[in-house]
Design an enzyme around this catalytic site. Structure first.
Site, PDB file in Angstrom:
ATOM      1  N   TYR A   1     124.610 110.273  30.841  1.00 30.17           N
ATOM      2  CA  TYR A   1     126.068 110.322  30.730  1.00 30.17           C
ATOM      3  C   TYR A   1     126.468 111.275  29.600  1.00 30.17           C
ATOM      4  CZ  TYR A   1     125.145 106.145  33.448  1.00 30.17           C
ATOM      5  OH  TYR A   1     124.664 105.275  34.387  1.00 30.17           O
TER       6      TYR A   1
ATOM      7  N   SER B   1     121.622 102.114  37.016  1.00 35.33           N
ATOM      8  CA  SER B   1     121.811 103.522  37.391  1.00 35.33           C
ATOM      9  C   SER B   1     120.525 104.327  37.486  1.00 35.33           C
ATOM     10  CB  SER B   1     122.767 104.203  36.415  1.00 35.33           C
ATOM     11  OG  SER B   1     124.085 103.753  36.617  1.00 35.33           O
TER      12      SER B   1
ATOM     13  N   LYS C   1     119.831 105.721  40.829  1.00 33.69           N
ATOM     14  CA  LYS C   1     120.521 106.913  41.326  1.00 33.69           C
ATOM     15  C   LYS C   1     119.561 108.095  41.501  1.00 33.69           C
ATOM     16  CE  LYS C   1     124.799 105.328  39.172  1.00 33.69           C
ATOM     17  NZ  LYS C   1     125.763 105.508  38.073  1.00 33.69           N
TER      18      LYS C   1
ATOM     19  N   TYR D   1     126.336 100.900  47.121  1.00 37.10           N
ATOM     20  CA  TYR D   1     126.244 101.268  45.699  1.00 37.10           C
ATOM     21  C   TYR D   1     125.875 100.066  44.828  1.00 37.10           C
ATOM     22  CZ  TYR D   1     127.669 102.688  41.039  1.00 37.10           C
ATOM     23  OH  TYR D   1     127.681 102.935  39.692  1.00 37.10           O
TER      24      TYR D   1
END
Length: 309
Positions: free
Chosen positions: A243, A64, A67, A191
């Site tokens: 997160y 991630s 991202k 993705y």
């Protein structure tokens, strides 16, 4: 800055004494096989100096952390219209939550949770085939790092494609709300592949340096994004980059950062440096346990926290 090498060496030694190392991301088969004993750290300063310790030149799956780069590309394509597709608020729920997505009518809370990054991948697909979009992401990261050897780990991408059922559900759910413009399988292809980028701490630290340097690339002198956009990406990293552990990371480290379940964390000290740590064992929020500890040590000893020493 001369003391930074001694500092990263000290941090590596202290990390080596830790017995609790967290758990690797065992829900992705290729990541489940990674030894949790790995640790690397790299600092790249805005004046081009590098300070590394441990396994700073061992490639790992950045997951991630990628991202940050896809968000930067999407903002370059559509600007602030992106925020019609994805929000800018912390999620307060697990990174792959479906419940929140249903409650908010298919609009992801921010671009760093899985649903948000899937929406960003959909934006990057505009006018492209999936392979072209993936190629542009790889080229962008290579440009930022100044390194054409960076590649996608095909085994990790295949592993995620074969087991990423929750992400498939998120994409199809968003499609049902009319929030994806392209077929879910095409979006997921982009993705899964960008999450499977393999990079070293040194490469990732170099790639993130534009966010520490007001949007410009110190290596080339060129502008990657405007200073305002760099500031806003950093703000999202601070509030959403870990997160539902983002608040705790801001409290302990006080720097914008983005984690990945491969155990990597990219952190930005605005005006000073870009930092990457890697330790595969994760805490309960899916963030590197020892990587977070190493960054807390670094922030305390440098006084680099954006909230003051």
């Amino acid at each position: 800055m001369d003391g930074l090498q001694a500092l990263v060496d000290d941090i590596r030694r202290e990390i080596a004494t830790q017995t609790e190392r967290g758990r690797v991301a065992d829900y992705i088969p290729q990541l489940a096989a990674v030894d949790p004993g790995h640790f690397g750290i790299a600092i790249t300063t805005v004046d081009g100096q590098e300070y590394v310790a441990g396994e700073a030149d061992t490639a790992f799956s950045i997951q991630s952390v990628s991202k940050v780069f896809t968000l930067t590309l999407a903002l370059g394509m559509v600007g602030d219209r992106l925020w019609n597709r994805v929000g800018r608020e912390p999620s307060g729920t697990p990174f792959n939550s479906i419940v929140q997505l249903e409650r908010e009518q298919g609009k992801p809370r921010n671009p760093f949770i899985n649903a948000g990054a899937i929406a960003v991948a959909d934006v990057l697909l505009a006018g492209h085939q999936p392979k072209e979009a993936i190629g542009e992401i790889v080229q962008f990261v290579r440009f930022l790092a100044g390194d054409d050897t960076i590649v996608i780990d095909d085994k990790v991408a295949h592993s995620e494609t074969e087991t990423g059922f929750r992400n498939v559900a998120l994409a199809q759910f968003m499609r049902s709300f009319g929030k994806l413009d392209h077929p879910a399988e095409h979006v997921l292809g982009v993705y899964f592949h960008h999450c499977a980028l393999a990079m070293t701490c040194r490469q990732l630290s170099r790639a993130g340096l534009f966010l520490a340097a007001g949007g410009r690339s110190p290596a080339t002198g060129g502008t990657v994004v405007s200073p305002g956009r760099a500031r806003r990406i950093n703000a999202l990293m601070l509030t959403c980059g870990h997160y539902d552990g983002s608040g705790d990371f801001a409290y302990r480290v006080g720097l914008p950062g983005k984690s990945g379940v491969g155990g990597g964390i990219l952190v930005v000290a605005p005006g000073k440096a870009s930092i990457t740590v890697w330790s595969p064992g994760l805490n309960e929020n899916g963030n590197s346990l020892l990587g977070s500890l190493a960054l807390e040590m670094l922030a305390q000893r440098t006084g680099w926290s954006i909230f003051g020493a």
